[in-house]
Design an enzyme around this catalytic site. Structure first.
Site, PDB file in Angstrom:
ATOM      1  N   TYR A 259       0.882  -1.171   0.000  1.00  0.00           N
ATOM      2  CA  TYR A 259       0.000   0.000   0.000  1.00  0.00           C
ATOM      3  C   TYR A 259       0.916   1.216   0.000  1.00  0.00           C
ATOM      4  CZ  TYR A 259      -3.387   3.487   1.587  1.00  0.00           C
ATOM      5  OH  TYR A 259      -4.172   4.614   1.698  1.00  0.00           O
ATOM      6  N   ASP A 299      -2.261  -1.388  -4.083  1.00  0.00           N
ATOM      7  CA  ASP A 299      -2.604  -0.007  -4.415  1.00  0.00           C
ATOM      8  C   ASP A 299      -1.292   0.755  -4.490  1.00  0.00           C
ATOM      9  OD1 ASP A 299      -3.396   2.605  -4.578  1.00  0.00           O
ATOM     10  OD2 ASP A 299      -4.627   2.597  -2.763  1.00  0.00           O
TER      11      ASP A 299
END
Length: 412
Positions: A259, A299
Site C-alpha cells: 500500500y 494499491d
C-alpha cells in the site's frame, strides 16, 4: 432645457453604435417633445423614456406566401420555447479507442489529453465480458491471485466482504488499507479462517491507518505452498510503522503486497514518497529479483499514463498520484527492474474499462471518472505464465476501489 439636450447628445454618442440611425432619429424627435414635460431634477426619467421609446419601435416583419408574419430576428435566433425539443447532442468521437499522443518525455510518460470518458447507459463503467481462462485439467493448474484496497476492513465486512470472498474464491487475496488490527475484525473474519491463512500487518504507529493483509488458501493448486513471509521492506520508517508491505514467498515466485503512501492533498508528502519510499521499495524488489521471479501488487497510488486517469490535464502535478515525480519513479521502476505492467501488456489501448478507483465524491463511479491505481506488476520471466488479468469493475461496491485478479499458470 439645455441640460436635457446635453444629456440626450451624450446618451446618443454612447449608444449610437447599438441602434440604427433612423431609429435614433425617430426616437429623438419623439423625446424632444416629451422632454418639455419632464422635471429637471429627474434625468433618470429621461433615460427610461428614451429606452422605452426605442423598445417600442417594432422591427419590420416579412410575410410569406401563406400570410404568416415572422420577425426577421426570429429567423436568426435559436428556438427557446419550453415545448420545443432540445437539439441532439453531437456524438463524441473516440479516435478508435486509442489515446492521442500529445507529448512523450524521456521516461516514456505520455502527457496531454485522452479520449473522452465513456460510461454505461445506466451509470458506472461499461460492461466488459470477463472470461475465466481454462487450463488442461489433470495436466496444468493455475493460481487465482486477487488484490483489493478495502478502504477499512471494519467497513468492508459490513458491506459484504466475507460473502464476496467466498463467492470469488481467490487462491491468494492481497488486501490494502485495512485500517485495523486483526483482533478488531477477527470475529467477523472467522468464516474465512477455516479456509485461509491470514497474514496481517497493521499500523502500530497510528491506529486505524493504512495496513495490509494477505489471505492464502490452506490448499493451493499445483502443489504451491507458502515458504515464508515478512513484513516491511527491511528499513525503519513509514513502511514498517504503518504496515504498508507484506512479502510472501511461494515455491517459484515472491508476492509483494504494498500500500504505497499517498502524496497527500497539495502534494505535501510528495518528497518522502518519491525520495524515500520509492527507492527503498525498489531496493527490496531488486533483492528479491535475484532469488526468484516477483509479482508486485497492491494499491500503488499512481496513474502511470494519461489514459489511466479521467482528466489528465487538469490533475497533472496538482493531485496525488498524478505528479510527474510519482509517474517518473514508476516508469523507471518498470524500466530498471525490469518489470512488466501486466494489464497494459495485455490491453495497451484500453481507455474505458481500465480504472480501479473512483472517488465517492461527485458521483465518480456512475460517471466513470476514475483512476487506475491498482496493479499487477511482474518480472519478465513470469509473463509467459500470465493467462489474463481482470479488472472487476462490476464487483460489489465494498470500497472506492475495485478488485483485480491475476490468473497465473503454475509451472509444470
Amino acid at each position: 432645457l439645455s441640460m436635457r439636450r446635453s444629456f440626450l447628445r451624450s446618451f446618443v454618442r454612447r449608444h449610437a453604435r447599438s441602434f440604427h440611425r433612423s431609429l435614433l432619429s425617430q426616437s429623438l424627435q419623439s423625446l424632444s417633445l416629451q422632454s418639455q414635460s419632464l422635471p429637471l431634477s429627474h434625468p433618470q426619467s429621461l433615460t427610461r423614456s428614451l429606452l422605452g421609446t426605442m423598445a417600442r419601435k417594432k422591427t419590420p416583419t416579412n410575410t410569406d406566401n401563406s400570410g404568416t408574419a415572422t420577425a426577421k430576428r426570429n429567423n436568426k435566433r435559436k428556438d427557446t420555447d419550453d415545448d420545443a425539443a432540445p437539439p441532439p447532442k453531437a456524438k463524441r468521437q473516440r479516435s478508435n479507442g486509442k489515446a492521442a499522443v500529445d507529448e512523450v518525455d524521456e521516461d516514456g510518460l505520455v502527457h496531454g489529453k485522452r479520449p473522452p470518458v465513456v460510461s454505461a447507459a445506466g451509470g458506472g463503467p461499461l460492461e466488459k465480458e470477463l472470461v475465466v481462462p481454462q487450463v488442461e485439467e489433470g495436466k496444468e493448474s493455475m493460481l487465482k491471485i486477487t488484490t483489493l484496497n478495502v478502504n477499512g476492513m471494519r467497513a468492508a465486512v459490513k458491506k459484504g466482504f466475507v460473502d464476496w470472498v467466498k463467492g470469488e474464491s481467490p487462491d491468494v487475496l492481497a488486501v490494502q488499507e485495512v485500517k485495523a488490527e486483526l483482533k478488531d475484525v477477527k470475529k467477523q473474519l472467522e468464516p474465512l479462517a477455516e479456509e485461509y491463512t491470514i497474514m496481517w500487518n497493521a499500523s502500530y504507529a497510528k491506529k486505524g491507518y493504512a495496513g495490509t493483509a494477505v489471505f492464502v488458501k490452506k490448499e493451493l493448486p499445483g502443489g504451491q505452498k507458502v515458504l515464508s513471509h515478512r513484513f516491511g521492506i527491511k528499513t525503519k520508517g513509514e513502511d514498517d510503522e504503518h504496515g504498508r508491505c507484506i512479502t510472501v514467498e511461494f515455491n517459484d515466485f515472491y508476492l509483494v503486497n504494498t500500500y504505497v503512501p499517498n502524496a497527500g492533498a497539495g502534494l505535501v508528502r510528495l518528497q518522502p514518497r518519491t525520495e524515500k519510499w520509492d527507492p527503498q521499495l525498489q531496493k527490496h524488489l531488486a533483492a528479491l529479483r535475484t532469488k526468484k521471479p516477483v509479482v508486485w501488487t497492491g494499491d500503488l497510488n499512481v496513474a502511470h499514463q494519461n489514459i489511466d486517469i479521467h482528466e489528465p490535464v487538469r490533475n497533472r502535478n496538482k493531485t496525488p498520484g498524478f505528479s510527474d515525480a510519482e509517474r517518473r519513479n514508476f516508469a523507471r521502476a518498470l524500466k530498471n527492474g525490469p518489470f512488466v505492467d501486466l494489464y497494459r501488456h495485455l490491453y495497451p489501448d484500453d481507455v474505458d474499462t481500465c480504472f480501479t478507483y473512483w472517488s465517492y465524491r461527485f458521483n465518480g463511479y456512475n460517471k466513470n471518472k476514475g483512476w487506475r491505481l491498482d496493479y499487477f506488476v511482474a518480472t519478465p520471466d513470469l509473463v509467459d505464465r500470465v493467462l489474463d488479468v481482470h479488472i472487476l469493475q462490476r464487483a460489489p461496491r465494498i470500497s472506492d476501489h475495485c478488485p483485480l485478479t491475476l490468473y497465473l499458470k503454475n509451472q509444470d
